[in-house]
Scaffold this motif. Structure first.
Motif, PDB file in Angstrom:
ATOM      1  N   CYS A 106     -56.691 -16.025  22.060  1.00 44.55           N
ATOM      2  CA  CYS A 106     -58.076 -15.572  22.007  1.00 44.55           C
ATOM      3  C   CYS A 106     -58.344 -14.631  23.175  1.00 44.55           C
ATOM      4  O   CYS A 106     -58.275 -15.048  24.329  1.00 44.55           O
ATOM      5  CB  CYS A 106     -59.040 -16.760  22.062  1.00 44.55           C
ATOM      6  SG  CYS A 106     -60.769 -16.211  22.102  1.00 44.55           S
ATOM      7  N   CYS A 146     -61.557 -15.934  25.258  1.00 43.65           N
ATOM      8  CA  CYS A 146     -61.297 -17.134  26.076  1.00 43.65           C
ATOM      9  C   CYS A 146     -60.102 -16.927  27.008  1.00 43.65           C
ATOM     10  O   CYS A 146     -59.856 -17.718  27.906  1.00 43.65           O
ATOM     11  CB  CYS A 146     -61.026 -18.343  25.191  1.00 43.65           C
ATOM     12  SG  CYS A 146     -62.406 -18.838  24.151  1.00 43.65           S
ATOM     13  N   CYS A 151     -61.481 -18.234  16.611  1.00 46.90           N
ATOM     14  CA  CYS A 151     -61.384 -19.217  17.694  1.00 46.90           C
ATOM     15  C   CYS A 151     -62.485 -20.256  17.512  1.00 46.90           C
ATOM     16  O   CYS A 151     -63.649 -19.919  17.319  1.00 46.90           O
ATOM     17  CB  CYS A 151     -61.531 -18.495  19.036  1.00 46.90           C
ATOM     18  SG  CYS A 151     -61.740 -19.589  20.447  1.00 46.90           S
ATOM     19  N   CYS A 163     -65.220 -19.864  20.493  1.00 50.95           N
ATOM     20  CA  CYS A 163     -66.122 -18.719  20.684  1.00 50.95           C
ATOM     21  C   CYS A 163     -66.233 -17.845  19.432  1.00 50.95           C
ATOM     22  O   CYS A 163     -66.901 -16.817  19.460  1.00 50.95           O
ATOM     23  CB  CYS A 163     -65.641 -17.872  21.866  1.00 50.95           C
ATOM     24  SG  CYS A 163     -64.144 -16.957  21.482  1.00 50.95           S
TER      25      CYS A 163
HETATM   26 ZN   LIG Z   1     -62.242 -17.991  22.054  1.00 49.32          ZN
END
Ligand SMILES: [Zn+2]
Ligand SMILES: [Zn+2]
Length: 560
Positions: free
Chosen positions: A128, A131, A174, A177
Motif C-alpha cells: 500500500c 500506508c 487496502c 485506507c
Molecule cells: Zn493503506
C-alpha cells in the motif's frame, strides 16, 4: 497396561472472545478425551496456548488504537479465566509470545533450512503506497468473484466461505485506507511441501481410523498436488526470522503456531523441573491426538506432518478428530454480525455442566449441528434435572430419611437388581470403547440411557412403598441404585466434571472421581453418605426468549 496420550488443542487467536463454536469444535472434546484417559490411569499431556501473532491481532490493535501485545494479553487472560470456569483441564495453556517458543521455532526453522526443506525465493506481495507497508492477505479487501460479496478478504470470503488469493478479488483495496495496492517483489522463505507429496500420500493411506471428513479433506489437497508454501510474511509482529536480511519480516503464524505443540511440551517439562519429560510424549511410545475445527485440517494432516517429517525423530499425529461446524438457532455463526454465543457471557448466568452436556450431546463430530436455547433448556430440564439429577436426589434423600444416611447391607440381590447392575457394567465398557474412538455424542447418550434405566427400576421397585412392609427388599433396591449412581459419577465424569465430583462426595467417597479409576465401585455397606444437594438447576422457560432476543445484538468479534 497404561498408555501415553499426547493431546494438542488448536491455538485460539487472542484477538477476540471465545464462542460456543470454538468450545464444541476443539476445547470440550479435547477435555472429555483427556479426563477419560486420566481416569483410565493413562499418562496424559494436554497442551495449547493463545496464538498471539498474525494479522487478525494487529488489525484489532489498529482498530482499537492499542498494541498487539495488549490485545493478546487481554484475551489470554479471558481464555484462562474461561478454562477455569468450564474446567478445561490443560496441563499447560501458554502463549506463542514466550522466549521458549521463539527458541524452539528458530531451532526447527534452522534445522529444516539446513536439511534443504526450506528455501528462499521471491514472490509478489501487495504493497500500500499510502500506508507505506506490505499488506498481508487479511489486510486486503475486495469483491468476491464467486458470490459478489464486497467485503471479501484477501484469504477468504466471509460470505460464501471460499478460500481466495488477493489476485482473484475485484476492486482490490487496502483494508485500512481503501487505496489500491501495487504488487512488489518481496523475498521470502518457502517450505518445500511439494517434495513431501509421496511420503504424505503413503502415510495418509495408513490412517484408515481417521474420521471420514478429515480423510476426504486431506485427500482433496493431496489429489490437487501439494504446493510449496511461503512461511514468512512482511509483518512486524510475530516470531522473528533467524536469518540476516529478514529483520523486517516474521515467520508465518500458521507455521509457528503448530510448532507451539512442541514448544509447549518443552515448557511443561521445564515447569516440572524435568527438562526432558517432553521426550516421552514425542519420541517414545505415545499416541498423539490433535483436536481442531474442520477449517484447520490442512495444517494438521499435511503441513505439520511435513514439518515433522522434515525435522525427523518426532511423532506424527495418530489422529486428528476435527469437528464440523456448529450453527446457532439454525444460522451460520458469524462473529461480525454478533450471531454467536460468547462463552464468558454464558458462564455469567448458567452452570458449566449444562453447557458441556448440551454441546457434547449435539456435537458436530460427523456433520454440522445446531445449538438452540430451546434445545439447551430441554436437555437441562428433562435430561440433567428430571432424569439424572432427580434419580440421585430421590435415592440419596430417601437413604438419609430412612436408613440414617448409611449404605444398607443388601444380602443376595434378586434377578432384576442384578440385571441393572450388569447394565451399569456394560455401560462402562461401551462408553470406554466409544470414548477411545472419540465418539463423544454416542458415549454421552449411553451414559444418560443408564440413568434412564435406573429411573425405570426405581419406579418399579418403589422403595418408598415397600419400606413400610419389607425393609429387606427396600435395602436391596436402594443398594442397587446407589451402586449405579457410583457408576454414573464415573461414566459422566469426562463430560460433567462438576456434578460428578459432587455426586461422588454425596455417596460418601473421599477424594476425586479420578482416584476411583474407570471401574465399577460398589459401595461398601455401612458407608456414610453426605448430605445431598441438587446436582443441577432447573431453568425457567423464559430464558429461551430472553437469550434468543439477545442474539445478533452484541458484536464483540471483529470479523475474524
Ligand atoms: Zn493503506
Ligand atoms: Zn464469496
Amino acid at each position: 497396561m497404561s498408555e501415553r496420550i499426547f493431546i494438542g488443542v488448536a491455538w485460539p487467536y487472542a484477538n477476540g472472545p471465545l464462542h460456543l463454536g470454538h468450545i464444541t469444535g476443539a476445547y470440550l472434546p479435547a477435555d472429555v478425551f483427556a479426563r477419560y484417559h486420566r481416569l483410565k490411569g493413562n499418562d496424559v499431556l494436554m497442551v495449547s496456548g493463545s496464538d498471539q501473532h498474525g494479522a487478525p491481532i494487529t488489525i484489532r490493535a489498529e482498530q482499537e488504537s492499542t498494541t498487539p501485545q495488549e490485545v493478546a494479553s487481554k484475551y489470554h487472560q479471558q481464555f484462562t479465566d474461561c478454562w477455569k470456569k468450564l474446567s478445561i483441564s490443560f496441563d499447560l495453556f501458554t502463549t506463542t509470545g514466550t522466549s521458549n517458543h521463539t527458541e524452539v521455532t528458530h531451532e526447527m526453522f534452522l534445522t529444516l533450512l539446513d536439511k534443504g526443506h526450506i528455501y528462499k525465493d521471491k514472490m509478489l506481495q501487495a504493497y500500500c503506497p499510502k500506508c507505506q507497508r506490505f499488506l498481508p492477505d487479511r489486510y486486503l479487501e475486495g469483491t468476491c468473484p464467486y458470490c459478489g460479496f464486497t467485503e471479501a478478504r484477501g484469504d477468504e470470503c466471509d460470505q460464501c466461505g471460499k478460500p481466495l488469493s488477493p489476485s482473484e478479488l475485484k476492486e482490490l483495496h487496502c483494508y485500512l485506507c481503501s487505496t489500491t495496492p501495487r504488487f512488489e517483489s518481496s523475498e521470502h522463505f518457502f517450505l518445500r511441501l511439494s517434495s513431501f507429496q509421496d511420503k504424505l500420500t503413503d502415510w495418509v493411506k495408513e490412517q484408515t481410523h481417521w474420521r471420514r471428513n478429515v480423510l476426504s479433506t486431506t485427500w482433496k489437497f493431496l489429489d490437487e498436488g501439494l504446493k510449496d508454501r511461503a512461511i514468512t510474511r512482511d509483518l512486524a509482529w510475530g516470531v522473528t526470522v533467524p536469518q540476516p536480511g529478514f529483520e523486517r519480516k516474521r515467520i508465518y503464524v500458521w507455521f509457528e503456531a503448530a510448532i507451539g505443540y512442541l514448544s509447549a511440551s518443552k515448557e511443561w517439562a521445564k515447569s516440572r523441573g524435568d527438562n526432558n519429560a517432553w521426550q516421552a510424549f514425542w519420541q517414545q511410545d505415545t499416541k498423539s491426538f490433535y483436536f481442531i475445527g474442520k477449517d484447520n485440517i490442512f495444517f494438521h494432516t499435511l503441513m505439520w506432518p511435513a514439518t515433522l517429517m522434515g525435522y525427523g525423530g518426532l511423532h506424527l499425529p495418530y489422529d486428528v478428530p476435527a469437528n464440523e461446524f456448529l450453527t446457532i438457532e439454525g444460522r451460520k455463526l458469524s462473529t461480525s454480525r454478533g450471531w454467536a454465543i460468547w462463552l464468558h457471557d454464558y458462564l455469567e448466568r448458567y452452570e458449566p455442566d449444562a453447557l458441556r452436556y448440551t454441546l457434547v450431546a449435539n456435537m458436530p463430530d460427523t456433520g454440522d449441528s445446531d445449538f438452540s436455547w430451546r434445545e439447551f433448556l430441554r436437555r437441562n430440564n428433562n435430561e440433567l434435572v428430571a432424569t439424572y439429577g432427580n434419580l440421585a436426589h430421590r435415592v440419596l434423600t430417601f437413604v438419609h430419611r430412612n436408613f440414617d444416611g448409611v449404605v444398607p447391607a443388601a444380602g443376595e440381590l434378586d434377578e432384576r437388581s442384578q440385571r441393572l447392575l450388569h447394565e451399569a457394567e456394560a455401560t462402562l465398557e461401551v462408553v470406554d470403547k466409544l470414548l477411545y474412538r472419540c465418539e463423544f455424542k454416542a458415549a454421552v447418550k449411553e451414559a444418560m440411557s443408564l440413568a434412564q434405566g435406573a429411573n425405570r427400576y426405581l419406579d418399579e421397585q418403589a422403595p418408598w412403598k415397600t419400606f413400610k412392609t419389607d425393609r429387606e427388599t427396600t435395602a436391596k433396591s436402594v443398594y442397587t441404585v446407589l451402586s449405579v449412581l457410583a457408576v454414573l459419577s464415573t461414566v459422566f465424569y469426562p463430560f460433567l466434571p462438576f456434578s460428578s465430583e459432587r455426586l461422588y462426595s454425596f455417596l460418601g467417597f473421599n477424594g476425586s472421581v479420578k482416584d476411583g479409576g474407570w471401574r465399577v465401585q460398589f459401595l461398601p455397606p455401612g458407608q456414610k453418605l453426605r448430605q445431598p444437594q441438587p446436582l443441577f438447576v432447573k431453568l425457567d422457560e423464559d430464558i429461551v426468549a430472553y437469550e434468543t432476543d439477545r442474539l445478533g445484538l452484541s458484536s464483540e468479534g471483529n470479523g475474524f
